[in-house]
Scaffold this motif. Structure first.
Motif, mmCIF file in Angstrom:
data_model
loop_
_atom_site.group_PDB
_atom_site.id
_atom_site.type_symbol
_atom_site.label_atom_id
_atom_site.label_comp_id
_atom_site.label_asym_id
_atom_site.label_seq_id
_atom_site.Cartn_x
_atom_site.Cartn_y
_atom_site.Cartn_z
ATOM 1 N N MET A 120 15.487 6.632 -6.366
ATOM 2 C CA MET A 120 15.224 7.895 -7.029
ATOM 3 C C MET A 120 13.988 8.562 -6.437
ATOM 4 N N GLY A 121 13.849 9.850 -6.747
ATOM 5 C CA GLY A 121 12.665 10.605 -6.387
ATOM 6 C C GLY A 121 12.239 11.447 -7.575
ATOM 7 N N ALA A 174 13.866 27.071 -6.395
ATOM 8 C CA ALA A 174 13.220 26.307 -5.318
ATOM 9 C C ALA A 174 12.897 24.908 -5.815
ATOM 10 N N SER A 175 13.390 23.911 -5.092
ATOM 11 C CA SER A 175 13.243 22.523 -5.518
ATOM 12 C C SER A 175 12.567 21.716 -4.423
ATOM 13 N N GLU A 176 11.692 20.826 -4.842
ATOM 14 C CA GLU A 176 10.927 20.012 -3.893
ATOM 15 C C GLU A 176 10.857 18.579 -4.408
ATOM 16 N N GLU A 177 11.142 17.643 -3.512
ATOM 17 C CA GLU A 177 11.010 16.228 -3.869
ATOM 18 C C GLU A 177 9.565 15.815 -3.616
ATOM 19 N N LEU A 178 8.828 15.577 -4.695
ATOM 20 C CA LEU A 178 7.401 15.300 -4.568
ATOM 21 C C LEU A 178 7.126 13.939 -3.968
ATOM 22 N N THR A 179 7.916 12.946 -4.366
ATOM 23 C CA THR A 179 7.654 11.601 -3.877
ATOM 24 C C THR A 179 8.886 10.729 -4.022
ATOM 25 N N ALA A 180 8.986 9.749 -3.167
ATOM 26 C CA ALA A 180 10.093 8.786 -3.170
ATOM 27 C C ALA A 180 9.679 7.641 -2.244
ATOM 28 N N PRO A 181 10.302 6.472 -2.412
ATOM 29 C CA PRO A 181 11.346 6.146 -3.386
ATOM 30 C C PRO A 181 10.765 5.579 -4.679
ATOM 31 N N LEU A 182 11.518 5.808 -5.755
ATOM 32 C CA LEU A 182 11.212 5.256 -7.069
ATOM 33 C C LEU A 182 12.419 4.468 -7.560
ATOM 34 N N GLY A 183 12.157 3.446 -8.349
ATOM 35 C CA GLY A 183 13.241 2.655 -8.910
ATOM 36 C C GLY A 183 13.938 3.402 -10.035
ATOM 37 N N ALA A 184 15.146 2.949 -10.371
ATOM 38 C CA ALA A 184 15.961 3.623 -11.383
ATOM 39 C C ALA A 184 15.355 3.538 -12.774
ATOM 40 N N ALA A 213 7.390 2.588 -8.481
ATOM 41 C CA ALA A 213 7.273 3.003 -7.079
ATOM 42 C C ALA A 213 7.674 1.862 -6.153
ATOM 43 N N GLU A 214 8.313 2.219 -5.039
ATOM 44 C CA GLU A 214 8.801 1.229 -4.077
ATOM 45 C C GLU A 214 8.343 1.585 -2.670
ATOM 46 N N SER A 215 8.296 0.566 -1.821
ATOM 47 C CA SER A 215 8.045 0.810 -0.402
ATOM 48 C C SER A 215 9.320 1.335 0.251
ATOM 49 N N LEU A 216 9.150 1.960 1.414
ATOM 50 C CA LEU A 216 10.313 2.531 2.082
ATOM 51 C C LEU A 216 11.303 1.472 2.539
ATOM 52 N N ARG A 217 10.807 0.305 2.889
ATOM 53 C CA ARG A 217 11.691 -0.771 3.363
ATOM 54 C C ARG A 217 11.139 -2.108 2.875
ATOM 55 N N PRO A 218 11.966 -3.152 2.876
ATOM 56 C CA PRO A 218 11.446 -4.478 2.525
ATOM 57 C C PRO A 218 10.465 -4.977 3.585
ATOM 58 N N ARG A 277 0.837 -1.201 0.000
ATOM 59 C CA ARG A 277 0.000 0.000 0.000
ATOM 60 C C ARG A 277 0.874 1.255 0.000
ATOM 61 N N GLY A 278 1.972 1.207 0.757
ATOM 62 C CA GLY A 278 2.885 2.347 0.770
ATOM 63 C C GLY A 278 3.482 2.623 -0.601
ATOM 64 N N ALA A 279 3.845 1.565 -1.321
ATOM 65 C CA ALA A 279 4.403 1.735 -2.667
ATOM 66 C C ALA A 279 3.362 2.325 -3.614
ATOM 67 N N ARG A 280 2.113 1.876 -3.510
ATOM 68 C CA ARG A 280 1.058 2.426 -4.371
ATOM 69 C C ARG A 280 0.802 3.898 -4.068
ATOM 70 N N SER A 281 0.877 4.279 -2.797
ATOM 71 C CA SER A 281 0.658 5.682 -2.448
ATOM 72 C C SER A 281 1.795 6.544 -2.983
ATOM 73 N N VAL A 282 2.997 6.018 -3.045
ATOM 74 C CA VAL A 282 4.122 6.746 -3.637
ATOM 75 C C VAL A 282 3.817 7.070 -5.094
ATOM 76 N N ALA A 283 3.290 6.097 -5.826
ATOM 77 C CA ALA A 283 2.983 6.311 -7.235
ATOM 78 C C ALA A 283 1.893 7.355 -7.415
ATOM 79 N N ARG A 284 0.831 7.274 -6.605
ATOM 80 C CA ARG A 284 -0.274 8.221 -6.751
ATOM 81 C C ARG A 284 0.155 9.642 -6.410
ATOM 82 N N ALA A 285 0.951 9.805 -5.368
ATOM 83 C CA ALA A 285 1.368 11.143 -4.957
ATOM 84 C C ALA A 285 2.174 11.838 -6.034
#
Length: 288
Positions: free
Chosen positions: A206-207, A217-227, A260-265, A54-62
């Motif tokens: 990646m982010g 001004a730079s902002e990281e919208l979402t992370a983590p993402l695969g290469a 999109a990836e989860s924060l941890r395994p 679910r965390g990985a899916r939320s990364v993609a949507r954000a």
């Protein structure tokens, strides 16, 4: 009174468990306990994996929501300044209006704005202005304009009514060649890029970054993402995307391929959970 032999037999019948019986009981309890422990660990790992997915899916949507909302506003020709598979630079409108005319000797253009969110207008970093010519094409002035509030008299003289909740501004330098009544917009230069993450560093993660170029001004919208995350491009007259960048004025939309990836395994797994997502967005909501 019963004889002594009977009393001794009665005492033997009331004795506790034997050592063998206790050992068998302990073995049974141990087997049941191990089974229950394994079941609990299995359930815990299952729920943890579901949570990481679910965390990985939320990364993609954000990551897509913000980009889509801005990309839909981009004018269909001239909205892209630069592009490759990992970075796109866009002219993103943030205020729309109608040109009323020239302010005179001041070298400015008077514009009647359409209603716009005041906080967004105040916080924007304008990089330029564009107006629509009589042939339908847009002319861009890539010079950060000076914007000031002014009265509506010039607009009233041109027959242009400023709507309630809107305002009238001057834009300088003057938008030379712009005719009265022509639609115009102010825009920011915004770059979206896949770059190493600061929110989830390490391991090549990646982010998706958003940078307003005029301010840096730079902002990281979402992370983590695969290469493997990257952009693809829709070209005018084609209904499929291509990783090859076409001529910039022929780009009509973007396709995002996100890994999109989860924060941890999850527990018991070596790699983070992944939620691949593929979605497209067309400029001005117009398909190729």
């Amino acid at each position: 009174m019963p004889p002594p032999t009977m009393r001794r037999g009665h005492q033997r019948r009331r004795a506790g468990f034997t050592l063998v019986e206790l050992l068998i009981g302990l073995v049974i309890v141990g087997v049941v306990g191990v089974s229950m422990l394994r079941l609990m660990l299995s359930q815990n790992r299952f729920y943890d994996r579901q949570s990481q997915q679910r965390g990985a899916r939320s990364v993609a949507r954000a990551s897509i929501n913000f980009l889509q909302s801005e990309a839909r506003m981009i004018e269909t020709a001239g909205g892209v300044v630069d592009a490759d598979a990992h970075e796109v630079s866009l002219r993103v409108p943030y205020a729309l209006g109608l040109i009323c005319g020239s302010a005179g000797a001041g070298g400015a253009t008077v514009v009647s704005l359409l209603p716009v969110d005041s906080s967004m207008f105040a916080s924007a970093a304008p990089a330029g202005a564009a107006w629509r010519a009589s042939d339908g094409s847009y002319a861009y002035v890539d010079t950060p304009p000076v914007i000031t509030s002014t009265g509506a008299s010039i607009c009233a003289s041109a027959g242009i009514v400023t709507l309630p909740g809107a305002g009238t501004i001057t834009v300088s330098p003057e938008l030379v060649g712009a005719e009265s009544g022509a639609p115009m917009f102010l825009y920011q230069r915004v770059t979206y890029a896949f770059a190493p993450s600061m929110l989830a560093p390490g391991g090549g993660r990646m982010g998706l970054w958003r940078t307003v170029e005029s301010t840096g001004a730079s902002e990281e919208l979402t992370a983590p993402l695969g290469a493997a995350s990257h952009f693809r491009f829709y070209r005018v007259g084609r209904d499929t995307s291509d990783i090859t960048v076409p001529p910039l004025d022929e780009i009509r939309g973007l396709e995002l391929l996100l890994e999109a990836e989860s924060l941890r395994p999850a527990q018991g797994r070596a790699a983070p959970e992944q939620a691949p997502l593929r979605t497209g967005v067309f400029f001005a909501n117009v398909t190729p």
